[in-house]
Design a protein around this motif. Structure first.
Motif, PDB file in Angstrom:
ATOM      1  N   HIS A  12       0.822  -1.215   0.000  1.00  0.00           N
ATOM      2  CA  HIS A  12       0.000   0.000   0.000  1.00  0.00           C
ATOM      3  C   HIS A  12       0.852   1.259   0.000  1.00  0.00           C
ATOM      4  O   HIS A  12       1.635   1.476  -0.898  1.00  0.00           O
ATOM      5  CB  HIS A  12      -0.989  -0.040   1.174  1.00  0.00           C
ATOM      6  N   ASN A  13       0.719   2.033   1.048  1.00  0.00           N
ATOM      7  CA  ASN A  13       1.298   3.379   1.076  1.00  0.00           C
ATOM      8  C   ASN A  13       2.818   3.392   0.990  1.00  0.00           C
ATOM      9  O   ASN A  13       3.423   4.154   0.236  1.00  0.00           O
ATOM     10  CB  ASN A  13       0.804   4.069   2.365  1.00  0.00           C
ATOM     11  N   SER A  15       4.893   4.034   3.670  1.00  0.00           N
ATOM     12  CA  SER A  15       5.529   5.083   4.480  1.00  0.00           C
ATOM     13  C   SER A  15       6.695   4.521   5.289  1.00  0.00           C
ATOM     14  O   SER A  15       7.684   5.227   5.533  1.00  0.00           O
ATOM     15  CB  SER A  15       4.511   5.770   5.398  1.00  0.00           C
ATOM     16  N   ALA A  89       7.074  -4.410   4.356  1.00  0.00           N
ATOM     17  CA  ALA A  89       6.635  -3.111   4.868  1.00  0.00           C
ATOM     18  C   ALA A  89       5.187  -2.904   4.444  1.00  0.00           C
ATOM     19  O   ALA A  89       4.898  -2.293   3.423  1.00  0.00           O
ATOM     20  CB  ALA A  89       7.534  -1.998   4.329  1.00  0.00           C
ATOM     21  N   GLY A  90       4.284  -3.496   5.224  1.00  0.00           N
ATOM     22  CA  GLY A  90       2.874  -3.435   4.847  1.00  0.00           C
ATOM     23  C   GLY A  90       2.593  -4.327   3.645  1.00  0.00           C
ATOM     24  O   GLY A  90       1.814  -3.964   2.777  1.00  0.00           O
ATOM     25  N   ASN A 109       9.889  -8.087   9.177  1.00  0.00           N
ATOM     26  CA  ASN A 109       8.572  -7.469   9.040  1.00  0.00           C
ATOM     27  C   ASN A 109       8.395  -6.467  10.178  1.00  0.00           C
ATOM     28  O   ASN A 109       9.014  -6.595  11.231  1.00  0.00           O
ATOM     29  CB  ASN A 109       7.473  -8.531   9.125  1.00  0.00           C
ATOM     30  N   ILE A 110       7.553  -5.474   9.947  1.00  0.00           N
ATOM     31  CA  ILE A 110       7.156  -4.597  11.051  1.00  0.00           C
ATOM     32  C   ILE A 110       5.664  -4.749  11.274  1.00  0.00           C
ATOM     33  O   ILE A 110       4.878  -4.804  10.322  1.00  0.00           O
ATOM     34  CB  ILE A 110       7.553  -3.124  10.815  1.00  0.00           C
ATOM     35  N   LEU A 178       2.623   4.510  14.307  1.00  0.00           N
ATOM     36  CA  LEU A 178       3.295   4.614  13.000  1.00  0.00           C
ATOM     37  C   LEU A 178       4.530   5.518  13.078  1.00  0.00           C
ATOM     38  O   LEU A 178       5.561   5.223  12.464  1.00  0.00           O
ATOM     39  CB  LEU A 178       2.316   5.132  11.937  1.00  0.00           C
TER      40      LEU A 178
HETATM   41  C1  GRF Z   1       2.220  -0.507   9.129  1.00  0.00           C
HETATM   42  O1  GRF Z   1       1.357  -0.158  10.156  1.00  0.00           O
HETATM   43  C2  GRF Z   1       2.934  -1.791   9.451  1.00  0.00           C
HETATM   44  O2  GRF Z   1       3.131  -1.977  10.811  1.00  0.00           O
HETATM   45  C3  GRF Z   1       1.991  -2.832   8.917  1.00  0.00           C
HETATM   46  O3  GRF Z   1       1.444  -2.265   7.746  1.00  0.00           O
HETATM   47  C4  GRF Z   1       1.485  -0.843   7.843  1.00  0.00           C
HETATM   48  C5  GRF Z   1       2.185  -0.345   6.628  1.00  0.00           C
HETATM   49  O4  GRF Z   1       2.135   1.048   6.519  1.00  0.00           O
HETATM   50  N1  GRF Z   1       2.676  -4.090   8.682  1.00  0.00           N
HETATM   51  P1  GRF Z   1       2.960   1.764   5.367  1.00  0.00           P
HETATM   52  O5  GRF Z   1       2.524   1.171   4.041  1.00  0.00           O
HETATM   53  O6  GRF Z   1       4.407   1.534   5.629  1.00  0.00           O
HETATM   54  O7  GRF Z   1       2.592   3.213   5.468  1.00  0.00           O
END
Ligand code: GRF
Length: 204
Positions: A12-13, A15, A89-90, A109-110, A178
Motif C-alpha cells: 500500500h502506502n 511510508s 513493509a505493509g 517485518n514490522i 506509526l
Molecule cells: C504498518 O502499520 C505496518 O506496521 C503494517 O502495515 C502498515 C504499513 O504502513 N505491517 P505503510 O505502508 O508503511 O505506510
C-alpha cells in the motif's frame, strides 16, 4: 563494509519503506535500496520507488498465475538485485516457500503492536489498534521481527512503546504507533548493518 542491500515488499502506502529510504539518503543507515516489489500496481510504494529511481516491480497472482510462479518471480527479482535483507513493509501476502528458503533468517517485518500480543491472521490495519483498545491495554507500539511461515510469528528483533491515551480511537493510536515504526525499522536495520544484531542467514 559495503552498504547492506535491501529489498522491499509492500502493498500500500509504503511510508515505512520511505522512512528507510530517507534514513539511507541522510546517512543514518548504511544500506542501499536495491528493489521494491508490490502486488499492487497502484501502490504508493511503487510510486515512491519510481520517484526515487529504485527498480520497481509489480509482481502478483495476476502477473504470475499458477502454483509457485509468483514465489519464483519474487525470489528471482530479489536475487537478480543482489538483495541481502528483505524488508516487508505493509505487505499483505504471505511469502512462498522458495523465497522463504532462499532468504531464511533475513526477512524482516514490522507489525504495529507489541507481539506476541495482537498478531496473527486477521490482525492487520485498524483491527490491530481496535483490539488493543478493546483489551484496555495501557501501552502499544511496533515490533520488528523475523519472518517465518506463520503470520507475525518469528523471533522479535526490536520493539518500541507508546502510551495508549484516554480518548484514543484506532486512528489516533495508529498514528502514534506509526511514527515510532518509522524510527524503529530504520534503527533496527542500522543495528544489523553495524553487526550489533546478527542475522543467522546473513553472511557478509
Ligand atoms: C504498518 O502499520 C505496518 O506496521 C503494517 O502495515 C502498515 C504499513 O504502513 N505491517 P505503510 O505502508 O508503511 O505506510
Amino acid at each position: 563494509m559495503a552498504p547492506l542491500r535491501l529489498g522491499f515488499l509492500a502493498s500500500h502506502n509504503g511510508s515505512n519503506m520511505q522512512a528507510i529510504l530517507d534514513a539511507c539518503k541522510e546517512g543514518r543507515l548504511a544500506a542501499q535500496p536495491a528493489v521494491v516489489i508490490s502486488n499492487n500496481s497502484e501502490s504508493g510504494a511503487l510510486a515512491r520507488a519510481r520517484q526515487e529511481g529504485i527498480p520497481a516491480c509489480h509482481l502478483s497472482g495476476h502477473t504470475h498465475p499458477g502454483r509457485g510462479a509468483l514465489d519464483q518471480a519474487i525470489c528471482a527479482a530479489l536475487t537478480a538485485h543482489q538483495v541481502e535483507v528483505v524488508c516487508l513493509a505493509g505487505y499483505m501476502k504471505r511469502l512462498g516457500p522458495q523465497t522463504l528458503a532462499a532468504y531464511r533468517g533475513r526477512v524482516l517485518n514490522i507489525h504495529p503492536a507489541l507481539l506476541p500480543k495482537f498478531g496473527g491472521e486477521g490482525f492487520y490495519g485498524q483491527a490491530v489498534h481496535q483490539a488493543v483498545l478493546a483489551a484496555g491495554e495501557k501501552e502499544s507500539g511496533p515490533t520488528v521481527h523475523l519472518v517465518d511461515e506463520e503470520y507475525d510469528h518469528g523471533p522479535v528483533l526490536a520493539q518500541a512503546r507508546v502510551p495508549v491515551l484516554p480518548g484514543d480511537n484506532p486512528e489516533t493510536l495508529a498514528a502514534r504507533v506509526l511514527a515510532q515504526e518509522h524510527r524503529l525499522y530504520a534503527d533496527t536495520l542500522q543495528r544489523i548493518a553495524r553487526g550489533e544484531i546478527t542475522l543467522a542467514g546473513l553472511t557478509r
